[in-house]
Design an enzyme around this catalytic site. Structure first.
Site, PDB file in Angstrom:
ATOM      1  N   SER A 269       0.846  -1.189   0.000  1.00 26.07           N
ATOM      2  CA  SER A 269       0.000   0.000   0.000  1.00 26.07           C
ATOM      3  C   SER A 269       0.881   1.237   0.000  1.00 26.07           C
ATOM      4  O   SER A 269       2.112   1.150   0.009  1.00 26.07           O
ATOM      5  CB  SER A 269      -0.919   0.010   1.227  1.00 26.07           C
ATOM      6  OG  SER A 269      -0.157   0.127   2.422  1.00 26.07           O
ATOM      7  N   LYS A 270       0.249   2.406   0.029  1.00 20.46           N
ATOM      8  CA  LYS A 270       0.968   3.671  -0.042  1.00 20.46           C
ATOM      9  C   LYS A 270       1.953   3.836   1.108  1.00 20.46           C
ATOM     10  O   LYS A 270       2.967   4.513   0.963  1.00 20.46           O
ATOM     11  CB  LYS A 270      -0.015   4.836  -0.050  1.00 20.46           C
ATOM     12  CG  LYS A 270      -0.879   4.908  -1.306  1.00 20.46           C
ATOM     13  CD  LYS A 270      -1.853   6.074  -1.229  1.00 20.46           C
ATOM     14  CE  LYS A 270      -2.729   6.142  -2.466  1.00 20.46           C
ATOM     15  NZ  LYS A 270      -3.724   7.244  -2.392  1.00 20.46           N
ATOM     16  N   ARG A 271       1.652   3.222   2.250  1.00 24.33           N
ATOM     17  CA  ARG A 271       2.543   3.422   3.385  1.00 24.33           C
ATOM     18  C   ARG A 271       3.917   2.779   3.173  1.00 24.33           C
ATOM     19  O   ARG A 271       4.885   3.088   3.873  1.00 24.33           O
ATOM     20  CB  ARG A 271       1.908   2.870   4.671  1.00 24.33           C
ATOM     21  CG  ARG A 271       1.814   1.355   4.728  1.00 24.33           C
ATOM     22  CD  ARG A 271       1.241   0.898   6.068  1.00 24.33           C
ATOM     23  NE  ARG A 271       1.155  -0.542   6.150  1.00 24.33           N
ATOM     24  CZ  ARG A 271       0.162  -1.262   5.660  1.00 24.33           C
ATOM     25  NH1 ARG A 271      -0.847  -0.655   5.038  1.00 24.33           N
ATOM     26  NH2 ARG A 271       0.148  -2.579   5.782  1.00 24.33           N
ATOM     27  N   GLY A 273       5.561   3.086   0.379  1.00 31.84           N
ATOM     28  CA  GLY A 273       6.267   3.891  -0.618  1.00 31.84           C
ATOM     29  C   GLY A 273       5.449   3.973  -1.887  1.00 31.84           C
ATOM     30  O   GLY A 273       4.227   3.838  -1.869  1.00 31.84           O
TER      31      GLY A 273
END
Length: 508
Positions: A269-271, A273
């Site tokens: 996911s976005k967390r 990167g």
């Protein structure tokens, strides 16, 4: 050519189906294309191109709230940048269109009416609240809930009366008794009992199709032979097979790809990167490097030490039946390693470096080609992406004063001042140092100071760069000198740096 090994559970007549092989890739324009979806498209594309089939791009935009035109355009842009092409699609046409689901509503409604007329589907007038209540009651009792078939056997007159009274309804498929199975190239032969499958909704009350229904109609009418997608769709597939059967369509072969996880073993996911293709492009990754790395997420060419596999070799070597069903881990370190290999060899590297430097003010008015070539040759081996070049160059041009312990230690040697003074004296004979000039000075310094190796080069590095580490001095010093010669903003040549160092020492 077909692979040398073909899973025994797959139909033998699918081993070499030639031009009848049709594979679709069906992203939704509800957001930016992400790595997981791109991996699906890549595996489908590699499989299709290897076997000489037809690759179909279909846009699944039935989510009318979230689907946006600019997201569809970004899908085209990302795929083209990445290197995936298609033979049929919304933008290129083809004999099986339309290729947007939003343009196929009448087709879905027509097939649903056909199923109702044949007795394979029925109108369901149960309200969403009523069904939700039943589900909650079953959950409280610790039992699984499936639609109880309340409206399955309504007479035609009863249905007509409810419709006349304006009661809302959905269209459901009648799930048959027994088992339902399908062949999956990754997971093997799959079998499910229909006892646990609720009569799936085909059309909602607003007469729009559900995913499971629309995708079957589309794949069947587009004569898709292989459906390659994420394993989050595994639970949907039994319902879809039942819809294929009810419509009298041939069931395709499936290949459900594993989930991609981050380093912490949770879904990428976005967390973690960058996850969107556009971000990797913006950050300076080369498309062929990204393609190479993504191909390794769940598949391996098998040969030891063969992590760098260019796109043309991927098409030759990729084998769908060798894809691992276990989750793949996205490793940014490995991606960076592969990108570095491509950066060193790519004929586009210098043009990309020029683009990266353009907004920084570190492109001289004259001599740009020579400057970009030297920046590329000097710094590219020490960066992960082209977008790292400006910061790497800044550490050379900015000439900061580094007061770290490592630097202080390097300058603590009593002979350092004598070395630097000798170096300064040698510099007087040169207007600007070249690679060969610096080598000649080093040879002379070895004789006059008796220093060599780290004792010689480390103090020089600290004095000339104010840093404890960095690119090879033999490459770095000519770069600094050329920057000063061309008037690159903020660049000090070696004479100015030696002078600044000696001035600091005198005032200390």
């Amino acid at each position: 050519m077909p692979p040398t090994r073909w899973p025994s559970f797959l139909p033998s007549n699918m081993k070499d189906i030639g031009n009848s092989l049709r594979v679709r890739y069906a992203p939704s324009p509800t957001g930016l294309l992400h790595v997981g979806n791109l991996r699906t498209g890549l595996f489908a594309w590699l499989f299709t191109r290897q076997r000489g089939g037809t690759f179909v791009l279909r846009i699944e935009d039935t989510d009318r709230v979230r689907s946006e035109t600019h997201y569809e355009q970004s899908i085209y842009d990302d795929l083209q940048w990445f290197g995936i092409d298609w033979d049929e699609g919304p933008d290129v046409g083809g004999g099986y269109g339309p290729y947007r689901q939003s343009e196929r509503y009448e087709i879905y409604r027509g097939r649903a009416s056909q199923l109702i007329a044949e007795g394979s589907a029925f109108r369901c007038f149960c309200s969403a609240d009523e069904l939700a209540s039943q589900s909650e009651t079953a959950k409280a009792k610790g039992i699984s809930w499936t639609y109880p078939g309340t409206c399955r056997n309504l007479t035609r007159d009863a249905v007509d009366l409810k419709v006349k009274d304006g009661e809302e309804s959905v269209v459901r498929l009648k799930v048959r008794e027994g088992t339902v199975g399908f062949a999956d190239i990754v997971h093997g032969d799959m079998q499910f009992s229909t006892e646990v499958i609720s009569d799936p909704i085909l059309l909602r009350s607003d007469r729009t199709p559900t995913y499971n229904y629309a995708v079957v109609v589309d794949d069947a009418l587009m004569e898709i032979s292989h459906v390659i997608r994420g394993d989050d769709h595994l639970s949907n597939t039994p319902k879809q097979v039942l819809i294929y059967e009810a419509l009298g369509y041939t069931v395709p072969l499936f290949a459900h790809l594993s989930t991609i996880l981050g380093p912490d073993q949770t879904r990428l996911s976005k967390r973690h990167g960058a996850t969107a293709v556009a971000q990797f492009r913006e950050f300076g990754y080369l498309p062929e490097a990204l393609m190479n790395y993504i191909a390794l997420l769940g598949w391996s060419p098998g040969a030891e030490g063969s992590e760098v596999v260019p796109p043309n070799r991927l098409v030759q070597e990729f084998r769908l039946e060798k894809v691992n069903k276990n989750p793949a881990i996205f490793d940014f370190g490995k991606l960076n390693f592969i990108n570095r290999q491509y950066l060193r060899e790519s004929p586009r590297t210098e043009s990309l470096v020029r683009l990266a430097l353009d907004p920084t003010g570190w492109l001289p008015d004259a001599g740009q080609d020579e400057w970009v070539r030297m920046v590329s040759a000097t710094l590219i081996g020490g960066v992960d992406t082209v977008s790292d070049i400006p910061s790497a160059l800044e550490s050379v041009l900015a000439f900061p004063v580094d007061d770290s312990e490592a630097v202080s230690e390097a300058l603590g040697d009593n002979g350092v001042l004598d070395l630097i003074r000798a170096f300064g004296d040698e510099l007087k004979a040169y207007d600007h140092l070249s690679f060969d000039d610096f080598r000649a000075i080093v040879t002379s310094l070895k004789k006059t100071t008796g220093r060599k190796g780290r004792d010689l080069f480390h103090p020089l590095r600290v004095v000339l760069t104010a840093r404890d580490s960095g690119p090879e001095l033999e490459k770095l010093i000519p770069l600094v000198e050329l920057g000063a010669k061309l008037g690159v903003a903020g660049t000090l040549d070696c004479r100015a740096r030696v002078k600044a160092f000696l001035a600091r020492q005198a005032s200390a």
